[in-house]
Design a protein around this motif. Sequence first.
Motif, PDB file in Angstrom:
ATOM      1  N   ASP A  48     -11.727  84.562 -28.962  1.00 55.55           N
ATOM      2  CA  ASP A  48     -12.513  84.054 -30.086  1.00 55.55           C
ATOM      3  C   ASP A  48     -12.036  84.581 -31.438  1.00 55.55           C
ATOM      4  O   ASP A  48     -12.238  83.932 -32.472  1.00 55.55           O
ATOM      5  CB  ASP A  48     -13.991  84.404 -29.903  1.00 55.55           C
ATOM      6  CG  ASP A  48     -14.636  83.613 -28.777  1.00 55.55           C
ATOM      7  OD1 ASP A  48     -14.087  82.545 -28.416  1.00 55.55           O
ATOM      8  OD2 ASP A  48     -15.672  84.057 -28.251  1.00 55.55           O
ATOM      9  N   SER A  49     -11.413  85.761 -31.430  1.00 56.89           N
ATOM     10  CA  SER A  49     -10.969  86.357 -32.702  1.00 56.89           C
ATOM     11  C   SER A  49      -9.448  86.403 -32.828  1.00 56.89           C
ATOM     12  O   SER A  49      -8.922  86.958 -33.794  1.00 56.89           O
ATOM     13  CB  SER A  49     -11.520  87.783 -32.826  1.00 56.89           C
ATOM     14  OG  SER A  49     -10.960  88.626 -31.820  1.00 56.89           O
ATOM     15  N   HIS A  50      -8.750  85.817 -31.870  1.00 52.97           N
ATOM     16  CA  HIS A  50      -7.288  85.968 -31.784  1.00 52.97           C
ATOM     17  C   HIS A  50      -6.583  85.607 -33.081  1.00 52.97           C
ATOM     18  O   HIS A  50      -5.842  86.426 -33.638  1.00 52.97           O
ATOM     19  CB  HIS A  50      -6.751  85.103 -30.639  1.00 52.97           C
ATOM     20  CG  HIS A  50      -5.257  85.104 -30.531  1.00 52.97           C
ATOM     21  ND1 HIS A  50      -4.548  86.176 -30.031  1.00 52.97           N
ATOM     22  CD2 HIS A  50      -4.333  84.174 -30.891  1.00 52.97           C
ATOM     23  CE1 HIS A  50      -3.248  85.900 -30.070  1.00 52.97           C
ATOM     24  NE2 HIS A  50      -3.101  84.688 -30.589  1.00 52.97           N
ATOM     25  N   TYR A  51      -6.788  84.386 -33.566  1.00 55.37           N
ATOM     26  CA  TYR A  51      -6.030  83.948 -34.733  1.00 55.37           C
ATOM     27  C   TYR A  51      -6.467  84.658 -36.006  1.00 55.37           C
ATOM     28  O   TYR A  51      -5.620  85.057 -36.822  1.00 55.37           O
ATOM     29  CB  TYR A  51      -6.136  82.425 -34.890  1.00 55.37           C
ATOM     30  CG  TYR A  51      -5.356  81.694 -33.840  1.00 55.37           C
ATOM     31  CD1 TYR A  51      -3.990  81.921 -33.667  1.00 55.37           C
ATOM     32  CD2 TYR A  51      -5.970  80.787 -32.986  1.00 55.37           C
ATOM     33  CE1 TYR A  51      -3.263  81.265 -32.682  1.00 55.37           C
ATOM     34  CE2 TYR A  51      -5.249  80.117 -32.006  1.00 55.37           C
ATOM     35  CZ  TYR A  51      -3.899  80.368 -31.856  1.00 55.37           C
ATOM     36  OH  TYR A  51      -3.183  79.717 -30.878  1.00 55.37           O
ATOM     37  N   GLU A  52      -7.741  84.842 -36.168  1.00 55.82           N
ATOM     38  CA  GLU A  52      -8.225  85.530 -37.366  1.00 55.82           C
ATOM     39  C   GLU A  52      -7.607  86.920 -37.487  1.00 55.82           C
ATOM     40  O   GLU A  52      -7.105  87.311 -38.551  1.00 55.82           O
ATOM     41  CB  GLU A  52      -9.748  85.636 -37.329  1.00 55.82           C
ATOM     42  CG  GLU A  52     -10.341  86.324 -38.550  1.00 55.82           C
ATOM     43  CD  GLU A  52     -11.858  86.425 -38.481  1.00 55.82           C
ATOM     44  OE1 GLU A  52     -12.451  86.891 -39.463  1.00 55.82           O
ATOM     45  OE2 GLU A  52     -12.436  86.029 -37.447  1.00 55.82           O
ATOM     46  N   LYS A  53      -7.596  87.679 -36.399  1.00 53.11           N
ATOM     47  CA  LYS A  53      -7.069  89.047 -36.440  1.00 53.11           C
ATOM     48  C   LYS A  53      -5.549  89.058 -36.494  1.00 53.11           C
ATOM     49  O   LYS A  53      -4.948  89.894 -37.186  1.00 53.11           O
ATOM     50  CB  LYS A  53      -7.593  89.837 -35.245  1.00 53.11           C
ATOM     51  CG  LYS A  53      -9.086  90.122 -35.331  1.00 53.11           C
ATOM     52  CD  LYS A  53      -9.573  91.002 -34.195  1.00 53.11           C
ATOM     53  CE  LYS A  53     -11.050  91.331 -34.368  1.00 53.11           C
ATOM     54  NZ  LYS A  53     -11.568  92.172 -33.255  1.00 53.11           N
ATOM     55  N   THR A  75       4.797  83.621 -42.420  1.00 52.23           N
ATOM     56  CA  THR A  75       4.555  82.456 -41.576  1.00 52.23           C
ATOM     57  C   THR A  75       3.518  82.798 -40.514  1.00 52.23           C
ATOM     58  O   THR A  75       3.674  83.770 -39.782  1.00 52.23           O
ATOM     59  CB  THR A  75       5.859  81.985 -40.910  1.00 52.23           C
ATOM     60  OG1 THR A  75       6.771  81.535 -41.920  1.00 52.23           O
ATOM     61  CG2 THR A  75       5.596  80.843 -39.942  1.00 52.23           C
ATOM     62  N   ILE A  76       2.474  81.990 -40.442  1.00 58.03           N
ATOM     63  CA  ILE A  76       1.409  82.196 -39.464  1.00 58.03           C
ATOM     64  C   ILE A  76       1.111  80.874 -38.759  1.00 58.03           C
ATOM     65  O   ILE A  76       1.304  79.796 -39.329  1.00 58.03           O
ATOM     66  CB  ILE A  76       0.118  82.742 -40.113  1.00 58.03           C
ATOM     67  CG1 ILE A  76      -0.363  81.815 -41.248  1.00 58.03           C
ATOM     68  CG2 ILE A  76       0.324  84.157 -40.636  1.00 58.03           C
ATOM     69  CD1 ILE A  76      -1.707  82.228 -41.856  1.00 58.03           C
ATOM     70  N   GLY A  77       0.656  80.982 -37.515  1.00 58.91           N
ATOM     71  CA  GLY A  77       0.293  79.775 -36.781  1.00 58.91           C
ATOM     72  C   GLY A  77       0.351  80.003 -35.292  1.00 58.91           C
ATOM     73  O   GLY A  77       0.851  81.028 -34.820  1.00 58.91           O
ATOM     74  N   PRO A  78      -0.157  79.060 -34.511  1.00 61.29           N
ATOM     75  CA  PRO A  78      -0.133  79.179 -33.057  1.00 61.29           C
ATOM     76  C   PRO A  78       1.290  79.136 -32.495  1.00 61.29           C
ATOM     77  O   PRO A  78       2.124  78.343 -32.946  1.00 61.29           O
ATOM     78  CB  PRO A  78      -0.932  77.958 -32.590  1.00 61.29           C
ATOM     79  CG  PRO A  78      -1.768  77.571 -33.745  1.00 61.29           C
ATOM     80  CD  PRO A  78      -0.936  77.892 -34.955  1.00 61.29           C
ATOM     81  N   ASP A  95      -7.844  72.519 -28.201  1.00 55.07           N
ATOM     82  CA  ASP A  95      -8.883  72.752 -29.204  1.00 55.07           C
ATOM     83  C   ASP A  95      -8.683  74.090 -29.913  1.00 55.07           C
ATOM     84  O   ASP A  95      -8.806  74.185 -31.147  1.00 55.07           O
ATOM     85  CB  ASP A  95     -10.268  72.730 -28.556  1.00 55.07           C
ATOM     86  CG  ASP A  95     -10.726  71.334 -28.180  1.00 55.07           C
ATOM     87  OD1 ASP A  95     -10.083  70.361 -28.624  1.00 55.07           O
ATOM     88  OD2 ASP A  95     -11.719  71.217 -27.433  1.00 55.07           O
ATOM     89  N   GLU A  96      -8.380  75.125 -29.136  1.00 53.47           N
ATOM     90  CA  GLU A  96      -8.227  76.459 -29.727  1.00 53.47           C
ATOM     91  C   GLU A  96      -7.014  76.520 -30.648  1.00 53.47           C
ATOM     92  O   GLU A  96      -7.067  77.123 -31.728  1.00 53.47           O
ATOM     93  CB  GLU A  96      -8.099  77.516 -28.622  1.00 53.47           C
ATOM     94  CG  GLU A  96      -9.345  77.701 -27.778  1.00 53.47           C
ATOM     95  CD  GLU A  96     -10.542  78.172 -28.583  1.00 53.47           C
ATOM     96  OE1 GLU A  96     -10.355  78.973 -29.517  1.00 53.47           O
ATOM     97  OE2 GLU A  96     -11.666  77.734 -28.278  1.00 53.47           O
ATOM     98  N   MET A  97      -5.919  75.883 -30.248  1.00 50.61           N
ATOM     99  CA  MET A  97      -4.705  75.936 -31.068  1.00 50.61           C
ATOM    100  C   MET A  97      -4.839  75.052 -32.308  1.00 50.61           C
ATOM    101  O   MET A  97      -4.314  75.391 -33.369  1.00 50.61           O
ATOM    102  CB  MET A  97      -3.494  75.579 -30.222  1.00 50.61           C
ATOM    103  CG  MET A  97      -3.228  76.651 -29.145  1.00 50.61           C
ATOM    104  SD  MET A  97      -1.959  76.225 -27.938  1.00 50.61           S
ATOM    105  CE  MET A  97      -0.468  76.453 -28.924  1.00 50.61           C
ATOM    106  N   LYS A  98      -5.574  73.961 -32.199  1.00 46.30           N
ATOM    107  CA  LYS A  98      -5.877  73.168 -33.404  1.00 46.30           C
ATOM    108  C   LYS A  98      -6.724  73.990 -34.374  1.00 46.30           C
ATOM    109  O   LYS A  98      -6.525  73.934 -35.589  1.00 46.30           O
ATOM    110  CB  LYS A  98      -6.605  71.878 -33.017  1.00 46.30           C
ATOM    111  CG  LYS A  98      -5.714  70.797 -32.429  1.00 46.30           C
ATOM    112  CD  LYS A  98      -6.515  69.533 -32.146  1.00 46.30           C
ATOM    113  CE  LYS A  98      -5.624  68.402 -31.671  1.00 46.30           C
ATOM    114  NZ  LYS A  98      -6.421  67.166 -31.383  1.00 46.30           N
TER     115      LYS A  98
END
Length: 276
Positions: A48-53, A75-78, A95-98
């Motif tokens: 749930d916090s993966h991308y934010e952190k 550069t940031i992104g999935p 959904d999570e990667m979007k």
Amino acid sequence: MSPYRTVFDNFAHIRRNGYYVDAAKEFLKYGGTSMNMVNFPDYFYTPDSHYEKLYRETIDVAKTVRNTGVDTVITIGPYPLDYFYFQSARKDPVDEMKRGIDMAASIITAGDADAMGEIGYPHFPVDEKVYSDSGVILEYALDVCHDHDIPLILHTEDMDEEGYLRVESIIKMHYSIDRVIKHHANATDIYFNDSITRSFVASRSNIKTAVSSGRDFLLETDYTDQKDKPGKVIPVYSVPKRAEMIKNLYENYDEIFHRIFEEVPFRIYRKEFFDR
């Protein structure tokens, strides 16, 4: 201080739990001036916090690296393998990667990062559904980057000419080809009949092949800054070392430097320090 105006590594990871500031200082010591710092796919954050952190950590590390004197693109992104991380957590990977793409776009448009990536397909064989879903995620990212004028770093498997032409057609349906770059390309790919700009690992043989083609390209280390794997993929100082090689081999080295360290990066990232 670099003997050249700009020496740019197009793709590197610097990590707080790696060599961190020492890696940046080594890059400077050998004549590097600027690098594209890409988030490293660590999986110790909760889903749930993966991308934010992950994004916040990448930005914070880049700020520290800038304090050493290294100019940075962020550069940031999935990452394509995030698919399996979310799948194992019983989350919908698409959904999570979007959601990760939308979050990255928001951060980039706010001015805290510069580019989206590395997005695309896993670099090893996967089943048809994973590959198809990865294409859906890539198309979504291209649409978001189009809407917000964000450059995109492409990650794929090794591709033949047919593969490049297929990906090129996808890019052109959703975005501008000159804002997308394929990272960790094979040098001989530069002779394929497509218009995707390549970024090559800065080996001697790759550089000779790329320069002889007369086409645009960038150089990278894909350095992972892992203490248990020092120098992977190649050492952090490799791009400035290869700049010295170019100077020794080619009479028109100034022209080559301007193209691969300033002109092409500025076209993609539009960062002012490439145009000083």
